[in-house]
Write a protein that holds these residues in place. Structure first.
Motif, mmCIF file in Angstrom:
data_model
loop_
_atom_site.group_PDB
_atom_site.id
_atom_site.type_symbol
_atom_site.label_atom_id
_atom_site.label_comp_id
_atom_site.label_asym_id
_atom_site.label_seq_id
_atom_site.Cartn_x
_atom_site.Cartn_y
_atom_site.Cartn_z
ATOM 1 N N LEU A 18 0.760 -1.498 0.521
ATOM 2 C CA LEU A 18 0.148 -0.259 -0.155
ATOM 3 C C LEU A 18 0.361 1.328 -0.494
ATOM 4 O O LEU A 18 0.750 2.049 -1.041
ATOM 5 N N VAL A 19 1.705 1.842 0.482
ATOM 6 C CA VAL A 19 2.341 2.359 1.408
ATOM 7 C C VAL A 19 4.253 2.883 1.333
ATOM 8 O O VAL A 19 4.270 3.404 1.195
ATOM 9 N N GLY A 20 4.349 1.620 0.132
ATOM 10 C CA GLY A 20 5.801 1.515 0.283
ATOM 11 C C GLY A 20 6.412 2.749 -0.608
ATOM 12 O O GLY A 20 7.661 2.969 -0.818
ATOM 13 N N ALA A 21 5.811 3.686 -2.029
ATOM 14 C CA ALA A 21 5.960 4.387 -2.789
ATOM 15 C C ALA A 21 4.950 5.493 -2.313
ATOM 16 O O ALA A 21 5.067 6.287 -2.963
ATOM 17 N N ALA A 22 4.529 5.937 -1.185
ATOM 18 C CA ALA A 22 3.985 6.385 -1.100
ATOM 19 C C ALA A 22 4.411 7.774 -0.169
ATOM 20 O O ALA A 22 3.705 8.921 -0.307
ATOM 21 N N ILE A 63 -5.112 7.474 -2.111
ATOM 22 C CA ILE A 63 -5.504 7.390 -2.596
ATOM 23 C C ILE A 63 -4.844 6.863 -4.568
ATOM 24 O O ILE A 63 -5.384 6.088 -5.202
ATOM 25 N N THR A 64 -4.153 7.919 -4.348
ATOM 26 C CA THR A 64 -3.605 8.065 -5.881
ATOM 27 C C THR A 64 -2.117 7.429 -5.864
ATOM 28 O O THR A 64 -1.648 7.475 -7.115
ATOM 29 N N ARG A 65 -1.750 6.656 -4.807
ATOM 30 C CA ARG A 65 -1.061 5.221 -5.155
ATOM 31 C C ARG A 65 -1.375 4.051 -4.876
ATOM 32 O O ARG A 65 -0.984 2.935 -4.955
ATOM 33 N N LEU A 66 -2.996 4.907 -4.990
ATOM 34 C CA LEU A 66 -4.060 2.632 -4.697
ATOM 35 C C LEU A 66 -3.513 1.843 -6.798
ATOM 36 O O LEU A 66 -3.462 2.525 -7.556
ATOM 37 N N ARG A 67 -3.080 0.803 -5.553
ATOM 38 C CA ARG A 67 -2.753 -0.322 -6.702
ATOM 39 C C ARG A 67 -3.476 -1.951 -6.671
ATOM 40 O O ARG A 67 -3.608 -1.684 -5.892
ATOM 41 N N SER A 100 -14.673 0.661 -9.988
ATOM 42 C CA SER A 100 -14.632 1.978 -10.218
ATOM 43 C C SER A 100 -14.610 2.237 -11.266
ATOM 44 O O SER A 100 -14.259 1.615 -12.557
ATOM 45 N N ARG A 101 -15.677 3.951 -12.063
ATOM 46 C CA ARG A 101 -15.694 3.941 -12.999
ATOM 47 C C ARG A 101 -14.183 4.422 -13.732
ATOM 48 O O ARG A 101 -13.891 5.114 -15.400
ATOM 49 N N THR A 102 -13.760 5.180 -12.608
ATOM 50 C CA THR A 102 -12.635 5.977 -12.914
ATOM 51 C C THR A 102 -11.237 5.734 -13.846
ATOM 52 O O THR A 102 -10.321 5.581 -14.137
ATOM 53 N N GLN A 103 -11.115 4.611 -12.905
ATOM 54 C CA GLN A 103 -10.352 3.412 -13.501
ATOM 55 C C GLN A 103 -10.533 1.897 -13.343
ATOM 56 O O GLN A 103 -10.707 0.703 -12.073
ATOM 57 N N PRO A 104 -11.557 1.100 -14.397
ATOM 58 C CA PRO A 104 -12.254 0.348 -13.964
ATOM 59 C C PRO A 104 -11.498 -1.008 -14.173
ATOM 60 O O PRO A 104 -11.741 -2.050 -13.497
ATOM 61 N N GLU A 105 -10.676 -1.235 -14.516
ATOM 62 C CA GLU A 105 -9.453 -2.541 -14.498
ATOM 63 C C GLU A 105 -8.952 -2.190 -12.657
ATOM 64 O O GLU A 105 -8.489 -3.766 -12.637
ATOM 65 N N ALA A 120 -11.998 -3.577 -1.773
ATOM 66 C CA ALA A 120 -12.597 -3.640 -0.635
ATOM 67 C C ALA A 120 -12.032 -3.794 0.469
ATOM 68 O O ALA A 120 -11.658 -4.163 1.336
ATOM 69 N N THR A 121 -10.160 -4.043 -0.188
ATOM 70 C CA THR A 121 -9.575 -4.583 0.740
ATOM 71 C C THR A 121 -8.563 -3.756 1.208
ATOM 72 O O THR A 121 -7.530 -3.762 1.474
ATOM 73 N N ARG A 122 -8.405 -2.955 0.276
ATOM 74 C CA ARG A 122 -7.264 -1.529 -0.176
ATOM 75 C C ARG A 122 -7.091 -0.527 1.138
ATOM 76 O O ARG A 122 -8.519 0.403 0.923
ATOM 77 N N ALA A 123 -6.788 -0.117 2.316
ATOM 78 C CA ALA A 123 -6.722 0.759 3.677
ATOM 79 C C ALA A 123 -6.461 1.969 2.632
ATOM 80 O O ALA A 123 -5.630 2.751 3.093
ATOM 81 N N VAL A 124 -6.870 3.199 1.709
ATOM 82 C CA VAL A 124 -6.325 3.713 1.223
ATOM 83 C C VAL A 124 -7.470 4.989 1.429
ATOM 84 O O VAL A 124 -7.545 6.000 1.258
#
Length: 479
Positions: free
Chosen positions: A18-22, A77-81, A153-158, A163-167
């Motif tokens: 989650l936060v390695g590059a944040a 959320i800007t680093r969401l993977r 996600s309409r913004t990033q459909p891929e 549901a499991t990301r703590a962003v």
């Protein structure tokens, strides 16, 4: 002391995903007083001792296992993977001849706990209302079985694994943790505190008792209306950073819990500085949470104070039920439920749950809202369970909206509750009367709701435009 020495690699890996590059605000784990942590309660339920061989006395959960990003300067959320297709268990599931969702296993198909109909209904809602980012989780609180875990996600459909990301900033959902800590400190649901201001921003002056304190709310009313000043005042008056850290750790902040899908650790920074500490207790801190974790928070109150890990694979026949861990006393859990009930009966979720024909009898919960300024992102949350006296479903919903939006999380959370309860076998619930429609006087009180964790940002044209979707009543920015 380094993080790699203090924490096992199995705990660090999901956090670093989650936060390695944040980047963001770094928490100095080397300056905590080990003796103070030990004196604060090594044996507290839900607070685990670091494994042998690491620095003695460091308690998992009391120190964030990775740098906690700044919610204002570096929103995670800007680093969401995305998780990989192989890790996305639900995407790999297929329906068997009995209509169950199953995944292949070494000894044949393994059924999931997911209710395929409920999962499809919630997925369709998220797609229909074109949410930029959204996720909703439904659990059976008594067992931890995950009944639905829908996302879109309409913004990033891929993207996979929303549901499991703590962003997502926890915002006022963290008041659940603060409320539990206050109850343990001896504050009762009916104890009143007077205040003024603080609807959208806190200041140190507002936390001082003043002749201008013209409004008074009980702790239950303060939770229901998400009264920021009251929670900040009470945090400063009755709690310490150590006590709030211990309560957060028992609710599994800064700690991993077991789940087959990669799940981020929900990070919570509890500062020592007096005013920032009060802000954190009111929901203004650097605290992040996954929707799955949100549903588990609600389940603690539903289970009379017992934490149960989430379950995604159906247990084999004759498997004993999960015992769980008592993290709150039954008495505190009961009073916490009283606080959460006020949100639905007379607080920030009242109007949504009183929509004619769409109510959920016995619902309790908590709303949360927060807005990023540039670019504008409106985070909204709802977590809760129903019915209050015989909990059958616990839910968490989060939506991240743009300036033009269709639905927010309170509406989605109510629908998740309503649809989840409708899937129960006939006779599972005792009949309850739906709440009557609100009076004009009650409707006017909604203007006093205080669940606004940041002021509305400046956007083109002024206040963000709100649009009404075909079947969902749009809400103004705020509660």
């Amino acid at each position: 002391m380094t993080l790699s020495r203090a924490l096992p690699a199995t705990l660090l890996l999901p956090v670093l995903l989650l936060v390695g590059a944040a980047g963001g605000t770094s928490i100095d784990v080397g300056t905590e007083s080990v003796a103070a942590l030990a004196d604060a309660g090594v044996g507290d339920a839900g607070v685990a001792q670091a494994e042998e061989g690491s620095d003695a006395g460091v308690l998992l959960g009391l120190v964030p296992p990775a740098p906690v990003p700044s919610r204002e300067d570096d929103p995670p959320i800007t680093r969401l993977r995305s998780i990989s297709p192989k890790q996305d268990v639900l995407a790999r599931a297929k329906r068997d001849a009995q209509g169950r969702l199953v995944v292949p296993g070494p000894k044949g198909d393994v059924p999931l706990t997911i209710d395929a109909t409920l999962q499809g209904q919630l997925k369709d809602i998220l797609k229909q209302y074109r949410v930029p980012y959204g996720a909703v989780v439904v659990l059976e609180p008594s067992t931890g079985r995950v009944l639905a875990m829908a996302e879109h996600s309409r913004t990033q459909p891929e993207l996979r694994g929303l549901a499991t990301r703590a962003v997502y900033p926890a915002a006022s959902i963290f008041k659940i943790v603060t409320g539990a800590a206050l109850l343990e400190a001896g504050v009762t649901p009916m104890d009143e505190t007077c205040f003024h201001g603080g609807k959208r921003r806190l200041s140190e002056k507002l936390l001082e008792d003043s002749a201008r304190d013209g409004q008074c709310h009980s702790l239950a009313e303060a939770m229901g209306k998400s009264a920021n000043v009251i929670f900040a005042k009470l945090t400063q008056r009755y709690l310490s950073p150590e006590s709030l850290k211990h309560t957060a750790a028992r609710f599994r902040f800064n700690r991993e819990f077991s789940f087959p899908v990669p799940t981020d650790v929900s990070l919570a920074a509890v500062p020592e500085e007096k005013f920032r500490f009060a802000q954190t207790g009111a929901g203004f801190g650097d605290v992040y949470m996954s929707p799955l974790h949100g549903a588990l928070l609600a389940s603690v109150a539903a289970n009379k104070g017992v934490w149960k890990d989430p379950v995604l694979f159906e247990p084999e026949a004759n498997t004993p039920p999960q015992a769980g861990e008592q993290v709150l006393s039954p008495e505190v859990a009961r009073d916490l439920t009283t606080l959460l009930e006020a949100t639905v009966t007379k607080g920030t979720a009242r109007r949504t749950f009183r929509e004619r024909g769409m109510g959920v009898p016995g619902a309790v919960g908590k709303t949360g809202t927060l807005a990023d300024r540039a670019p504008f992102r409106d985070y909204s949350w709802f977590v809760g369970f129903a019915p209050k006296d015989n909990p059958k479903v616990a839910v968490a919903a989060v939506i991240v909206n743009e300036p033009i939006w269709h639905i927010r999380a309170t509406w989605l959370g109510r629908e998740a509750m309503r649809l989840g309860l409708a899937r129960l076998p006939p006779g599972s619930l005792a009949p309850e009367k739906e709440a009557p429609p609100e009076s004009p006087e009650e409707a006017a009180e909604d203007e006093e709701s205080l669940d606004e964790d940041l002021p509305a940002p400046e956007v083109a044209g002024g206040v963000p435009t709100v649009v009404q979707a075909p079947a969902a009543k749009a809400q103004t920015t705020g509660p």
